[in-house]
Design an enzyme around this catalytic site. Structure first.
Site, PDB file in Angstrom:
ATOM      1  N   HIS A  16       0.843  -1.200   0.000  1.00 60.59           N
ATOM      2  CA  HIS A  16       0.000   0.000   0.000  1.00 60.59           C
ATOM      3  C   HIS A  16       0.877   1.248   0.000  1.00 60.59           C
ATOM      4  CE1 HIS A  16      -3.508  -2.524   1.807  1.00 60.59           C
ATOM      5  NE2 HIS A  16      -3.531  -2.514   0.493  1.00 60.59           N
ATOM      6  N   CYS A  25       4.451 -12.232   2.858  1.00 62.84           N
ATOM      7  CA  CYS A  25       5.387 -11.961   3.951  1.00 62.84           C
ATOM      8  C   CYS A  25       5.466 -13.177   4.876  1.00 62.84           C
ATOM      9  CB  CYS A  25       4.918 -10.739   4.737  1.00 62.84           C
ATOM     10  SG  CYS A  25       5.812 -10.461   6.270  1.00 62.84           S
ATOM     11  N   CYS A  28       4.104  -8.869  13.814  1.00 59.36           N
ATOM     12  CA  CYS A  28       5.386  -8.791  13.113  1.00 59.36           C
ATOM     13  C   CYS A  28       6.424  -8.149  14.025  1.00 59.36           C
ATOM     14  CB  CYS A  28       5.216  -7.964  11.837  1.00 59.36           C
ATOM     15  SG  CYS A  28       6.776  -7.543  11.031  1.00 59.36           S
ATOM     16  N   THR A  31      -0.853  -8.867  11.529  1.00 62.97           N
ATOM     17  CA  THR A  31       0.570  -8.723  11.863  1.00 62.97           C
ATOM     18  C   THR A  31       0.994  -7.307  12.203  1.00 62.97           C
ATOM     19  OG1 THR A  31       1.161  -8.457   9.519  1.00 62.97           O
ATOM     20  CG2 THR A  31       1.192 -10.697  10.429  1.00 62.97           C
ATOM     21  N   GLU A  33      -4.807  -8.789   4.017  1.00 63.31           N
ATOM     22  CA  GLU A  33      -4.108  -9.765   4.865  1.00 63.31           C
ATOM     23  C   GLU A  33      -5.090 -10.538   5.730  1.00 63.31           C
ATOM     24  OE1 GLU A  33      -1.657  -9.724   8.999  1.00 63.31           O
ATOM     25  OE2 GLU A  33      -0.993  -8.240   7.529  1.00 63.31           O
TER      26      GLU A  33
END
EC number: 1.17.7.4
Length: 284
Positions: free
Chosen positions: A40, A94, A193, A161, A124
């Protein structure tokens, strides 16, 4: 006027990895299509477009024989449809998102209802929900599961995440409080993450030492918006996508400026903002 960048800035590991894969694929094949935007960030997408990377919104729009999955990942149904069409799949998901997908599948296989702390409209999260096998939901309601009737006794909780750790922790506590009175069994997977967590901590620390904080990144980027929200709690903060969006009246009375960026913001854009601030400072 002094400008300081946060210690964790620019592309995260997952975005850099995805871009490297796409650049290599586009170079070898003269172009490639991605199902959904890779990241994005419009500046990055523009650069990739110049290398022959074309974004398609729907599977039916794919014109070639090779398609790339974005860093946000997809659910198993999408993968199955792509394979049924005989398409070669280049997966740039990812690794941290992949870990969340695996956690959702593990919950599903164990007969648990999956609860995702995240934005149900984010690609996601849509993908992760797919791995929950239709037995799950996503919510950002900080009160947890108050509005969900007839909840399963077996609940697995994970997070998008890029969410803020304190938000996820608070959400989990509320879920536990609500579920334990129903004699429930709860499993929790840490799917945040690490890179994003470190980036948020570094930005928050810097924001506490400056007069003005600038967050550079896409306006539609979830992790960038979370940085904005965090920094706003301790400092005057603005989100800009490029140097052209910087307003000089923000700088009045400012002696120290801090800069952080979203995980998909390229180094060129960051450098342009810093150079612009340097020119303004020199002309002051």
């Amino acid at each position: 006027m002094k400008v300081e960048c946060a210690s964790n800035i620019g592309f995260c590991f997952g975005v850099r990895r995805a871009i490297n894969i796409l650049e290599k694929t586009a170079s070898e094949r003269g172009g490639v299509e991605t199902l959904g935007a890779l990241v994005h960030n419009q500046q990055v997408l523009n650069r990739l477009s110049g290398m022959g990377v074309r974004v398609v919104k729907n599977i039916d729009d794919i014109s070639g024989r090779t398609v790339a999955i974005s860093s946000h990942g997809v659910g198993p149904a999408v993968l199955a449809e792509l394979k049924s069409k005989g398409l070669e799949i280049v997966d740039t998901t990812c690794p941290f998102v992949k870990r969340a997908q695996v956690a959702a599948k593990r919950f599903h296989d164990a007969g648990f209802f999956t609860v995702i702390y995240g934005d149900v409209n984010h690609p996601e999260v849509k993908g992760i929900l797919g791995w929950a096998g239709g037995n799950g939901l996503a919510t950002l309601n900080p009160q947890g599961l108050d509005d969900i009737p007839d909840l399963s006794r077996y609940i697995g909780v994970l997070s998008q995440t890029t969410q803020i750790p304190t938000g996820f922790t608070s959400f989990v506590k509320n879920v536990i409080d609500q579920a334990l009175v129903k004699d429930a069994e709860i499993r929790i997977a840490d799917t945040l993450c690490h890179d994003i967590r470190d980036r948020q901590a570094a930005a928050l620390e810097l924001a506490g030492r400056v007069d003005l904080m600038l967050v550079i990144g896409g306006h539609n980027s979830a992790n960038t918006r979370h940085l904005l929200d965090l920094c706003k709690t301790v400092s005057n903060t603005h989100l800009i996508e490029t140097a052209s969006e910087l307003q000089t009246d923000w700088l009045k009375g400012v002696s120290r400026i801090g800069i952080t960026s979203g995980a998909s913001t390229d180094e060129t854009t960051i450098s342009e903002v810093c150079s612009y601030l340097d020119r303004l400072s020199a002309g002051a």
